[in-house]
Design a protein around this motif. Structure first.
Motif, PDB file in Angstrom:
ATOM      1  N   PRO A  67       0.809  -1.217   0.000  1.00 33.80           N
ATOM      2  CA  PRO A  67       0.000   0.000   0.000  1.00 33.80           C
ATOM      3  C   PRO A  67       0.842   1.267   0.000  1.00 33.80           C
ATOM      4  CG  PRO A  67      -0.037  -1.036   2.162  1.00 33.80           C
ATOM      5  CD  PRO A  67       0.676  -1.987   1.248  1.00 33.80           C
ATOM      6  N   ALA A  68       2.077   1.183   0.420  1.00 37.83           N
ATOM      7  CA  ALA A  68       2.932   2.369   0.476  1.00 37.83           C
ATOM      8  C   ALA A  68       3.888   2.439  -0.717  1.00 37.83           C
ATOM      9  CB  ALA A  68       3.718   2.371   1.783  1.00 37.83           C
ATOM     10  N   LYS A  69       3.704   1.531  -1.668  1.00 40.55           N
ATOM     11  CA  LYS A  69       4.535   1.501  -2.877  1.00 40.55           C
ATOM     12  C   LYS A  69       6.034   1.508  -2.558  1.00 40.55           C
ATOM     13  CE  LYS A  69       1.228   3.582  -6.095  1.00 40.55           C
ATOM     14  NZ  LYS A  69       0.084   3.838  -5.188  1.00 40.55           N
ATOM     15  N   VAL A  70       6.397   0.658  -1.652  1.00 36.81           N
ATOM     16  CA  VAL A  70       7.800   0.582  -1.228  1.00 36.81           C
ATOM     17  C   VAL A  70       8.670  -0.083  -2.302  1.00 36.81           C
ATOM     18  CG1 VAL A  70       9.323  -0.637   0.396  1.00 36.81           C
ATOM     19  CG2 VAL A  70       7.383   0.702   1.250  1.00 36.81           C
ATOM     20  N   TYR A  71       8.100  -1.058  -2.986  1.00 38.33           N
ATOM     21  CA  TYR A  71       8.882  -1.834  -3.954  1.00 38.33           C
ATOM     22  C   TYR A  71       8.667  -1.309  -5.362  1.00 38.33           C
ATOM     23  CZ  TYR A  71       9.162  -5.084  -0.077  1.00 38.33           C
ATOM     24  OH  TYR A  71       9.393  -5.628   1.151  1.00 38.33           O
ATOM     25  N   SER A  72       9.749  -1.096  -6.060  1.00 38.46           N
ATOM     26  CA  SER A  72       9.613  -0.715  -7.465  1.00 38.46           C
ATOM     27  C   SER A  72      10.703  -1.384  -8.284  1.00 38.46           C
ATOM     28  CB  SER A  72       9.665   0.803  -7.620  1.00 38.46           C
ATOM     29  OG  SER A  72      10.898   1.291  -7.147  1.00 38.46           O
ATOM     30  N   TRP A  73      10.337  -1.714  -9.496  1.00 39.80           N
ATOM     31  CA  TRP A  73      11.276  -2.371 -10.399  1.00 39.80           C
ATOM     32  C   TRP A  73      12.121  -1.324 -11.099  1.00 39.80           C
ATOM     33  CZ3 TRP A  73      13.717  -6.596 -11.236  1.00 39.80           C
ATOM     34  CH2 TRP A  73      14.245  -6.914 -12.481  1.00 39.80           C
ATOM     35  N   ASN A  74      13.405  -1.471 -11.021  1.00 36.20           N
ATOM     36  CA  ASN A  74      14.324  -0.585 -11.721  1.00 36.20           C
ATOM     37  C   ASN A  74      14.794  -1.315 -12.982  1.00 36.20           C
ATOM     38  OD1 ASN A  74      16.675   0.651 -12.695  1.00 36.20           O
ATOM     39  ND2 ASN A  74      17.199   1.457 -10.676  1.00 36.20           N
ATOM     40  N   PRO A  75      14.224  -0.939 -14.139  1.00 40.74           N
ATOM     41  CA  PRO A  75      14.510  -1.694 -15.359  1.00 40.74           C
ATOM     42  C   PRO A  75      15.953  -1.556 -15.825  1.00 40.74           C
ATOM     43  CG  PRO A  75      13.084   0.182 -15.834  1.00 40.74           C
ATOM     44  CD  PRO A  75      13.301   0.178 -14.353  1.00 40.74           C
ATOM     45  N   LYS A  76      16.590  -0.474 -15.455  1.00 38.57           N
ATOM     46  CA  LYS A  76      17.971  -0.262 -15.873  1.00 38.57           C
ATOM     47  C   LYS A  76      18.918  -1.178 -15.098  1.00 38.57           C
ATOM     48  CE  LYS A  76      21.023   3.590 -16.682  1.00 38.57           C
ATOM     49  NZ  LYS A  76      21.366   4.710 -15.806  1.00 38.57           N
ATOM     50  N   GLU A  77      18.762  -1.160 -13.798  1.00 41.42           N
ATOM     51  CA  GLU A  77      19.628  -1.988 -12.945  1.00 41.42           C
ATOM     52  C   GLU A  77      19.111  -3.422 -12.851  1.00 41.42           C
ATOM     53  OE1 GLU A  77      22.359  -0.695 -11.462  1.00 41.42           O
ATOM     54  OE2 GLU A  77      21.995   1.400 -11.971  1.00 41.42           O
ATOM     55  N   LYS A  78      17.866  -3.612 -13.288  1.00 41.48           N
ATOM     56  CA  LYS A  78      17.211  -4.914 -13.177  1.00 41.48           C
ATOM     57  C   LYS A  78      17.171  -5.421 -11.731  1.00 41.48           C
ATOM     58  CE  LYS A  78      17.648  -6.694 -17.894  1.00 41.48           C
ATOM     59  NZ  LYS A  78      17.483  -5.365 -18.447  1.00 41.48           N
ATOM     60  N   ILE A  79      16.751  -4.524 -10.869  1.00 38.97           N
ATOM     61  CA  ILE A  79      16.583  -4.908  -9.472  1.00 38.97           C
ATOM     62  C   ILE A  79      15.281  -4.312  -8.930  1.00 38.97           C
ATOM     63  CG2 ILE A  79      19.026  -5.148  -8.839  1.00 38.97           C
ATOM     64  CD1 ILE A  79      18.787  -2.257  -7.646  1.00 38.97           C
ATOM     65  N   ILE A  80      14.818  -4.928  -7.872  1.00 33.59           N
ATOM     66  CA  ILE A  80      13.713  -4.344  -7.118  1.00 33.59           C
ATOM     67  C   ILE A  80      14.324  -3.373  -6.111  1.00 33.59           C
ATOM     68  CG2 ILE A  80      11.992  -4.823  -5.318  1.00 33.59           C
ATOM     69  CD1 ILE A  80      10.936  -5.655  -7.992  1.00 33.59           C
ATOM     70  N   GLU A  81      13.839  -2.138  -6.158  1.00 37.85           N
ATOM     71  CA  GLU A  81      14.306  -1.164  -5.177  1.00 37.85           C
ATOM     72  C   GLU A  81      13.316  -1.103  -4.031  1.00 37.85           C
ATOM     73  OE1 GLU A  81      14.778   2.370  -7.499  1.00 37.85           O
ATOM     74  OE2 GLU A  81      16.808   1.789  -8.096  1.00 37.85           O
ATOM     75  N   THR A  82      13.817  -0.924  -2.841  1.00 37.97           N
ATOM     76  CA  THR A  82      12.937  -0.855  -1.675  1.00 37.97           C
ATOM     77  C   THR A  82      13.088   0.503  -0.998  1.00 37.97           C
ATOM     78  OG1 THR A  82      14.658  -1.896  -0.342  1.00 37.97           O
ATOM     79  CG2 THR A  82      12.946  -3.336  -1.187  1.00 37.97           C
ATOM     80  N   ALA A  83      12.019   1.277  -1.093  1.00 33.80           N
ATOM     81  CA  ALA A  83      11.989   2.576  -0.412  1.00 33.80           C
ATOM     82  C   ALA A  83      11.475   2.335   1.000  1.00 33.80           C
ATOM     83  CB  ALA A  83      11.104   3.553  -1.181  1.00 33.80           C
ATOM     84  N   TYR A  84      12.289   1.663   1.784  1.00 34.24           N
ATOM     85  CA  TYR A  84      11.821   1.141   3.074  1.00 34.24           C
ATOM     86  C   TYR A  84      11.354   2.223   4.032  1.00 34.24           C
ATOM     87  CZ  TYR A  84      16.273   2.588   5.085  1.00 34.24           C
ATOM     88  OH  TYR A  84      17.328   3.329   5.521  1.00 34.24           O
TER      89      TYR A  84
END
Ligand code: SF4
Ligand code: SF4
Length: 93
Positions: A42-59
């Motif tokens: 619900p807080a959109k913490v996880y996002s896919w970074n297509p360049k780095e090909k990683i999931i970023e976590t805005a914890y």
């Protein structure tokens, strides 16, 4: 109706320096279809970074609902409770 961002603004954060959320194995995310972590939080913490090909976590924005622990398709998220005094402090508990 208030937007999610407005609601999040009402919450007070004291983010810990270290993330309490961790993607355990990034290779699994590469193969993960749909990447449910990017839309179940619900807080959109996880996002896919297509360049780095990683999931970023805005914890820092985590509201500690616990959803991602069960929502990850590959049991690939490590979740610890933020240390005492850190994390979210609800104004209207
Ligand atoms: S749901 Fe789990 S495995 Fe899939 S992208 Fe997110 S963290 Fe990676
Ligand atoms: S615990 Fe809830 S708010 Fe925090 S990252 Fe997981 S799904 Fe998002």
């Amino acid at each position: 109706m208030k937007s999610l961002e407005d609601k999040l603004f009402l919450n007070r954060y004291q983010p810990d320096k270290e993330s309490h959320l961790k993607v355990i194995n990034r290779d699994k995310c590469l193969e993960c279809e749909g990447k449910p972590c990017t839309f179940i939080c619900p807080a959109k913490v996880y996002s896919w970074n297509p360049k780095e090909k990683i999931i970023e976590t805005a914890y820092e924005g985590c509201v500690e609902c616990g959803t991602c622990r069960y929502g990850c398709a590959h049991d690939n998220i490590e979740w610890k409770n933020p240390r005492g005094g850190f994390g979210i402090m609800y104004k209207y508990g």
